[in-house]
Design a protein around this motif. Structure first.
Motif, PDB file in Angstrom:
ATOM      1  N   LEU A 226      32.240 117.163-100.422  1.00 49.28           N
ATOM      2  CA  LEU A 226      31.260 117.516-101.454  1.00 49.28           C
ATOM      3  C   LEU A 226      29.856 117.081-101.065  1.00 49.28           C
ATOM      4  O   LEU A 226      28.885 117.823-101.259  1.00 49.28           O
ATOM      5  CB  LEU A 226      31.644 116.872-102.790  1.00 49.28           C
ATOM      6  CG  LEU A 226      32.484 117.700-103.757  1.00 49.28           C
ATOM      7  CD1 LEU A 226      32.721 116.926-105.044  1.00 49.28           C
ATOM      8  CD2 LEU A 226      31.831 119.035-104.073  1.00 49.28           C
ATOM      9  N   GLN A 230      26.595 119.337-100.320  1.00 43.96           N
ATOM     10  CA  GLN A 230      25.391 119.171-101.123  1.00 43.96           C
ATOM     11  C   GLN A 230      24.163 118.902-100.266  1.00 43.96           C
ATOM     12  O   GLN A 230      23.078 119.401-100.553  1.00 43.96           O
ATOM     13  CB  GLN A 230      25.578 118.020-102.117  1.00 43.96           C
ATOM     14  CG  GLN A 230      24.385 117.842-103.053  1.00 43.96           C
ATOM     15  CD  GLN A 230      24.516 116.610-103.919  1.00 43.96           C
ATOM     16  OE1 GLN A 230      25.076 115.603-103.493  1.00 43.96           O
ATOM     17  NE2 GLN A 230      24.011 116.683-105.139  1.00 43.96           N
ATOM     18  N   ILE A 272      26.938 119.401-107.785  1.00 44.25           N
ATOM     19  CA  ILE A 272      28.358 119.161-107.598  1.00 44.25           C
ATOM     20  C   ILE A 272      28.968 118.609-108.880  1.00 44.25           C
ATOM     21  O   ILE A 272      28.271 118.146-109.777  1.00 44.25           O
ATOM     22  CB  ILE A 272      28.611 118.163-106.447  1.00 44.25           C
ATOM     23  CG1 ILE A 272      27.935 116.826-106.731  1.00 44.25           C
ATOM     24  CG2 ILE A 272      28.135 118.725-105.118  1.00 44.25           C
ATOM     25  CD1 ILE A 272      28.228 115.747-105.684  1.00 44.25           C
ATOM     26  N   THR A 302      36.200 122.755-104.255  1.00 41.01           N
ATOM     27  CA  THR A 302      36.646 121.957-103.123  1.00 41.01           C
ATOM     28  C   THR A 302      37.764 121.035-103.600  1.00 41.01           C
ATOM     29  O   THR A 302      38.052 120.959-104.805  1.00 41.01           O
ATOM     30  CB  THR A 302      35.504 121.100-102.538  1.00 41.01           C
ATOM     31  OG1 THR A 302      35.252 119.993-103.408  1.00 41.01           O
ATOM     32  CG2 THR A 302      34.228 121.916-102.366  1.00 41.01           C
ATOM     33  N   TYR A 307      31.463 122.809-106.294  1.00 42.18           N
ATOM     34  CA  TYR A 307      30.183 122.717-105.590  1.00 42.18           C
ATOM     35  C   TYR A 307      29.458 124.030-105.836  1.00 42.18           C
ATOM     36  O   TYR A 307      30.038 125.108-105.714  1.00 42.18           O
ATOM     37  CB  TYR A 307      30.429 122.506-104.093  1.00 42.18           C
ATOM     38  CG  TYR A 307      29.323 123.015-103.189  1.00 42.18           C
ATOM     39  CD1 TYR A 307      28.193 122.245-102.946  1.00 42.18           C
ATOM     40  CD2 TYR A 307      29.411 124.273-102.593  1.00 42.18           C
ATOM     41  CE1 TYR A 307      27.184 122.706-102.122  1.00 42.18           C
ATOM     42  CE2 TYR A 307      28.405 124.740-101.760  1.00 42.18           C
ATOM     43  CZ  TYR A 307      27.296 123.964-101.524  1.00 42.18           C
ATOM     44  OH  TYR A 307      26.295 124.430-100.725  1.00 42.18           O
TER      45      TYR A 307
END
Length: 341
Positions: A226, A230, A272, A302, A307
């Motif tokens: 994640l 990001q 996220i 994910t 995300y």
């Protein structure tokens, strides 16, 4: 669980030395699904072969389950490999054996009694969803079914580590997803560590907890999936993230918006977890009297949660736009002002 320390692998070729892996340090935790991603020639296949002793490092150490794989050989290495199984891109099944016989093969080699083999094979066939196909031969199976046989065979000796070498590359997208779901289920049920190499970010996104990005034999970036999604740092990581976020296809749209609304700002938002569910756009419009034009949006799942990326054009008084951007940042939404496509 798995530790690679100062690993370098150099091959001697007729054209000189070729460095496939260079100065790699990596720790993979017990019970996690760890992805290694890179384009062809990045060194990822060599790296995974170092984990089970199929290759020996030129320098550095490989430690798996307390065994220094890089320094043992013979019977000690064979014994250690029983706890480190591998599945392959092209399945590597024995074509003259049935599904059940393929799964039983490693048990035969290990000297397991026939009655115990039969019991274990049945358990594994049920686990991988192949009930009713026990007596089929590989030529009678689909690609996804063949890979399920490969997975069941890899689990026969109760390994603690499962290595996946481009295990879904030969499969169509729908079958790929079903195999990834199976691997995720096995990870949860059995608690074994899975190391998965691929060139597809979708595979990493779907099931991996952490990821290492390889380029030219080196690991250029590593972290929780994640967080890497990001805030990718390396250029190659940004390219991989764009594969699944869809932002690679928005260049024309951004150019058009910039041409039509030259006074506004094009902003890429990355968020996220529960941030994906917040009505942030309507809040900006109401609170700061700005116009927001959505250029592109995408939310992906994910293994650690959702995300999302959103590319917007924000227009209005400059002070209002600045305040709007500050609000986004204060909500832990990563913002990037795009000056040009």
């Amino acid at each position: 669980m798995i530790e690679l320390k100062d690993i370098t692998k150099v091959y001697k070729t007729k054209n000189g030395e070729l460095t496939a892996v260079q100065d790699v340090n990596l720790t993979i935790n017990k019970g996690e699904i760890f992805g290694i991603i890179g384009y062809s020639g990045a060194g990822k296949s060599t790296l995974i072969r170092l984990l089970n002793g199929l290759e020996k490092p030129t320098s550095g150490t490989v430690n798996v389950n307390g065994q220094q794989i890089s320094s043992i050989s013979g019977s000690k290495l064979r014994l250690a490999r029983q706890k480190i199984s591998m599945i392959f891109q092209h399945f590597n099944l024995l074509w003259s054996r049935t599904v059940a016989e393929n799964i039983a093969f490693p048990l035969e080699i290990a000297g397991v009694a026939k009655s115990e083999r039969a019991k274990k094979v049945k358990e594994l066939i049920d686990l991988v969803g192949l009930s009713g196909r026990e007596n089929a031969y590989p030529s009678q199976l689909s690609g996804g079914q063949k890979q399920r046989v490969g997975i069941a065979r890899a689990l026969a000796n109760n390994p603690e580590v499962l290595l996946c070498d481009e295990a879904t590359s030969a499969l169509d997208p729908e079958t790929t997803d079903s195999i990834l779901e199976l691997l995720l289920d096995i990870n949860k049920r059995l608690g074994l560590s899975i190391v998965l190499i691929t060139h597809e970010m979708h595979v990493i996104q779907k099931i991996c907890h952490r990821v290492a990005v390889m380029e030219a034999g080196r690991i250029v970036e590593t972290g929780e999936v994640l967080r890497v999604f990001q805030n990718p740092q390396a250029e190659i990581t940004k390219n991989f993230v764009m594969q699944v976020s869809g932002t690679k296809e928005t260049k024309v749209s951004i150019e058009q918006v910039l041409a039509n609304y030259p006074t506004g700002k094009i902003v890429k938002l990355t968020f996220i977890g529960n941030k994906t569910e917040q009505p942030i756009i309507s809040q900006l419009i109401k609170q700061f009297d700005v116009e927001v034009n959505i250029v592109h949006g995408n939310i992906s799942q994910t293994a650690n949660g959702p995300y999302g990326t959103l590319i917007v054009q924000i227009d209005g008084e400059n002070s209002n736009v600045v305040q709007a951007l500050n609000l986004l940042k204060s909500n832990e939404i990563q913002t990037e002002v795009i000056e040009h496509a």
